[in-house]
Scaffold this motif. Structure first.
Motif, mmCIF file in Angstrom:
data_model
loop_
_atom_site.group_PDB
_atom_site.id
_atom_site.type_symbol
_atom_site.label_atom_id
_atom_site.label_comp_id
_atom_site.label_asym_id
_atom_site.label_seq_id
_atom_site.Cartn_x
_atom_site.Cartn_y
_atom_site.Cartn_z
ATOM 1 N N ARG A 90 0.818 -1.216 0.000
ATOM 2 C CA ARG A 90 0.000 0.000 0.000
ATOM 3 C C ARG A 90 0.852 1.268 0.000
ATOM 4 O O ARG A 90 0.468 2.275 -0.601
ATOM 5 C CB ARG A 90 -0.968 -0.011 1.187
ATOM 6 C CG ARG A 90 -2.024 -1.099 1.055
ATOM 7 C CD ARG A 90 -3.248 -0.828 1.901
ATOM 8 N NE ARG A 90 -4.265 -1.838 1.649
ATOM 9 C CZ ARG A 90 -5.131 -1.799 0.655
ATOM 10 N NH1 ARG A 90 -5.095 -0.793 -0.213
ATOM 11 N NH2 ARG A 90 -6.027 -2.748 0.494
ATOM 12 N N LEU A 114 1.891 1.800 -3.495
ATOM 13 C CA LEU A 114 0.762 2.316 -4.262
ATOM 14 C C LEU A 114 0.574 3.807 -3.991
ATOM 15 O O LEU A 114 0.340 4.593 -4.922
ATOM 16 C CB LEU A 114 -0.511 1.539 -3.905
ATOM 17 C CG LEU A 114 -1.794 2.001 -4.601
ATOM 18 C CD1 LEU A 114 -1.680 1.870 -6.114
ATOM 19 C CD2 LEU A 114 -2.998 1.203 -4.088
ATOM 20 N N TRP A 115 0.697 4.207 -2.729
ATOM 21 C CA TRP A 115 0.579 5.625 -2.386
ATOM 22 C C TRP A 115 1.633 6.450 -3.119
ATOM 23 O O TRP A 115 1.330 7.522 -3.664
ATOM 24 C CB TRP A 115 0.716 5.795 -0.875
ATOM 25 C CG TRP A 115 0.604 7.221 -0.427
ATOM 26 C CD1 TRP A 115 -0.537 7.922 -0.150
ATOM 27 C CD2 TRP A 115 1.699 8.132 -0.225
ATOM 28 N NE1 TRP A 115 -0.230 9.214 0.227
ATOM 29 C CE2 TRP A 115 1.138 9.375 0.192
ATOM 30 C CE3 TRP A 115 3.083 8.025 -0.342
ATOM 31 C CZ2 TRP A 115 1.922 10.488 0.473
ATOM 32 C CZ3 TRP A 115 3.862 9.144 -0.061
ATOM 33 C CH2 TRP A 115 3.287 10.351 0.340
ATOM 34 N N LEU A 170 0.716 6.695 -6.850
ATOM 35 C CA LEU A 170 -0.401 7.611 -7.075
ATOM 36 C C LEU A 170 0.020 9.066 -6.884
ATOM 37 O O LEU A 170 -0.537 9.973 -7.512
ATOM 38 C CB LEU A 170 -1.554 7.273 -6.130
ATOM 39 C CG LEU A 170 -2.303 5.978 -6.427
ATOM 40 C CD1 LEU A 170 -3.229 5.613 -5.276
ATOM 41 C CD2 LEU A 170 -3.082 6.088 -7.735
ATOM 42 N N ARG A 171 0.995 9.275 -6.047
ATOM 43 C CA ARG A 171 1.438 10.649 -5.776
ATOM 44 C C ARG A 171 2.479 11.138 -6.770
ATOM 45 O O ARG A 171 2.453 12.284 -7.197
ATOM 46 C CB ARG A 171 2.005 10.742 -4.357
ATOM 47 C CG ARG A 171 2.367 12.156 -3.928
ATOM 48 C CD ARG A 171 2.755 12.195 -2.469
ATOM 49 N NE ARG A 171 3.117 13.538 -2.030
ATOM 50 C CZ ARG A 171 2.259 14.466 -1.631
ATOM 51 N NH1 ARG A 171 0.965 14.176 -1.612
ATOM 52 N NH2 ARG A 171 2.672 15.658 -1.248
ATOM 53 N N GLY A 205 3.715 9.113 -9.680
ATOM 54 C CA GLY A 205 3.714 8.535 -11.008
ATOM 55 C C GLY A 205 4.721 7.408 -11.177
ATOM 56 O O GLY A 205 5.270 6.886 -10.208
ATOM 57 N N THR A 224 -8.516 3.460 -8.966
ATOM 58 C CA THR A 224 -7.053 3.420 -8.871
ATOM 59 C C THR A 224 -6.426 3.311 -10.250
ATOM 60 O O THR A 224 -5.472 4.025 -10.584
ATOM 61 C CB THR A 224 -6.612 2.237 -7.990
ATOM 62 O OG1 THR A 224 -7.162 2.391 -6.688
ATOM 63 C CG2 THR A 224 -5.096 2.169 -7.898
ATOM 64 N N ARG A 226 -6.764 6.588 -12.184
ATOM 65 C CA ARG A 226 -5.821 7.608 -11.729
ATOM 66 C C ARG A 226 -4.413 7.309 -12.216
ATOM 67 O O ARG A 226 -3.689 8.214 -12.675
ATOM 68 C CB ARG A 226 -5.840 7.684 -10.190
ATOM 69 C CG ARG A 226 -4.808 8.632 -9.605
ATOM 70 C CD ARG A 226 -4.943 10.034 -10.157
ATOM 71 N NE ARG A 226 -3.932 10.933 -9.619
ATOM 72 C CZ ARG A 226 -3.493 12.018 -10.243
ATOM 73 N NH1 ARG A 226 -3.989 12.341 -11.444
ATOM 74 N NH2 ARG A 226 -2.568 12.784 -9.688
ATOM 75 N N LEU A 227 -3.992 6.056 -12.145
ATOM 76 C CA LEU A 227 -2.653 5.709 -12.614
ATOM 77 C C LEU A 227 -2.513 5.954 -14.115
ATOM 78 O O LEU A 227 -1.453 6.394 -14.580
ATOM 79 C CB LEU A 227 -2.344 4.250 -12.277
ATOM 80 C CG LEU A 227 -2.086 3.947 -10.800
ATOM 81 C CD1 LEU A 227 -1.977 2.447 -10.575
ATOM 82 C CD2 LEU A 227 -0.830 4.656 -10.297
ATOM 83 N N GLU A 249 -3.809 8.257 -15.712
ATOM 84 C CA GLU A 249 -3.606 9.697 -15.904
ATOM 85 C C GLU A 249 -2.139 10.077 -15.708
ATOM 86 O O GLU A 249 -1.671 11.075 -16.255
ATOM 87 C CB GLU A 249 -4.465 10.491 -14.914
ATOM 88 C CG GLU A 249 -5.966 10.378 -15.162
ATOM 89 C CD GLU A 249 -6.778 11.081 -14.081
ATOM 90 O OE1 GLU A 249 -6.150 11.592 -13.114
ATOM 91 O OE2 GLU A 249 -8.012 11.114 -14.190
ATOM 92 N N LEU A 250 -1.425 9.264 -14.934
ATOM 93 C CA LEU A 250 -0.039 9.569 -14.597
ATOM 94 C C LEU A 250 0.961 8.880 -15.507
ATOM 95 O O LEU A 250 2.098 9.340 -15.644
ATOM 96 C CB LEU A 250 0.238 9.161 -13.144
ATOM 97 C CG LEU A 250 -0.591 9.878 -12.077
ATOM 98 C CD1 LEU A 250 -0.387 9.212 -10.717
ATOM 99 C CD2 LEU A 250 -0.216 11.353 -12.007
#
Length: 229
Positions: A131, A134-135, A138-139, A141, A158, A161-162, A164-165
């Motif tokens: 986790r 993953l954080w 997500l923060r 990329g 999730t 969002r990923l 998008e990065l």
């Protein structure tokens, strides 16, 4: 969606059959006592005693990376999962593979991928197996070409969002056809599975008629003609 055969290149005799079915075949790499070992199992350092899932594996003799490469079809795409804590592993792997391409490299220890990111024709994926990883993903990329994460983290929000990065999100430990179809609907770029029969089933369900991407070296791989439904 790319279909990747998990651990398919961990034995010389399993590489070619997997490359005939999957787009990419995965190999697990460690460096131990200066040599490149192909194995998923961990070692009790400094002893040459291997274990996996809290069970000792007496008598295990991992094949060398060079033995696996010798058995790998020249046009097969290898996914190199680096199981190390220093960039020395990546540098040793690059020296061994020479100009063989295409290649993909991943690691849960993201800093080990730096030499791979600097190499021509090698894609790098940050592995997300916890986790906190993953954080971070997500923060911040991918920091490379994509993210590869465990199936338990693959939820629609999730994945969206990923994506998008980073352009590519791959999921490992996909257990069955139903889950693979769910992931395809989320627009994941690829799935990593253990069973070649499952790869065949996924390919059929997605209506794919093209040969494995590993047999088409002119295809760049992820981000090109992904075949997303």
């Amino acid at each position: 969606m790319e279909l990747i055969a998990h651990r398919a290149a961990n034995l010389p005799e399993t590489v070619a059959p997997a490359a005939a079915v999957a787009d990419i075949v995965e190999i697990d790499l460690h460096i131990f006592r200066g040599r490149l070992d192909v194995r998923h199992a961990k070692v009790i350092w400094p002893l040459e005693v291997y274990w996996e899932k809290w069970r000792l594996l007496p008598g295990l003799t991992p094949p060398s990376f060079s033995a696996v490469l010798d058995a790998t079809p020249h046009d097969a795409h290898l996914w190199l999962d680096l199981k190390g804590f220093t960039a020395r592993l990546a540098r040793s792997v690059l020296a061994e593979i020479g100009d063989r391409r295409p290649m993909t490299a991943s690691s849960r220890n993201w800093w080990t991928l730096k030499p791979m990111r600097q190499a021509t024709g090698v894609r790098t994926f940050r592995s997300v197996g916890s986790r906190w990883q993953l954080w971070l993903a997500l923060r911040f990329g991918a920091g490379g070409d994509g993210i590869v994460m465990h199936e338990r983290f693959a939820e629609p929000a999730t994945v969206a969002r990923l994506l998008e990065l980073t352009p590519d999100v791959v999921v490992w430990a996909v257990p069955d056809l139903a889950r693979a179809v769910e992931l395809a609907a989320m627009d994941v770029t690829g799935v990593i599975v253990d069973d070649l029969d499952l790869i065949r089933a996924i390919s059929q369900r997605l209506g794919r008629t093209d040969p494995p991407r590993g047999s088409r070296p002119e295809d760049g791989g992820f981000g090109q003609d992904t075949g997303r439904p």
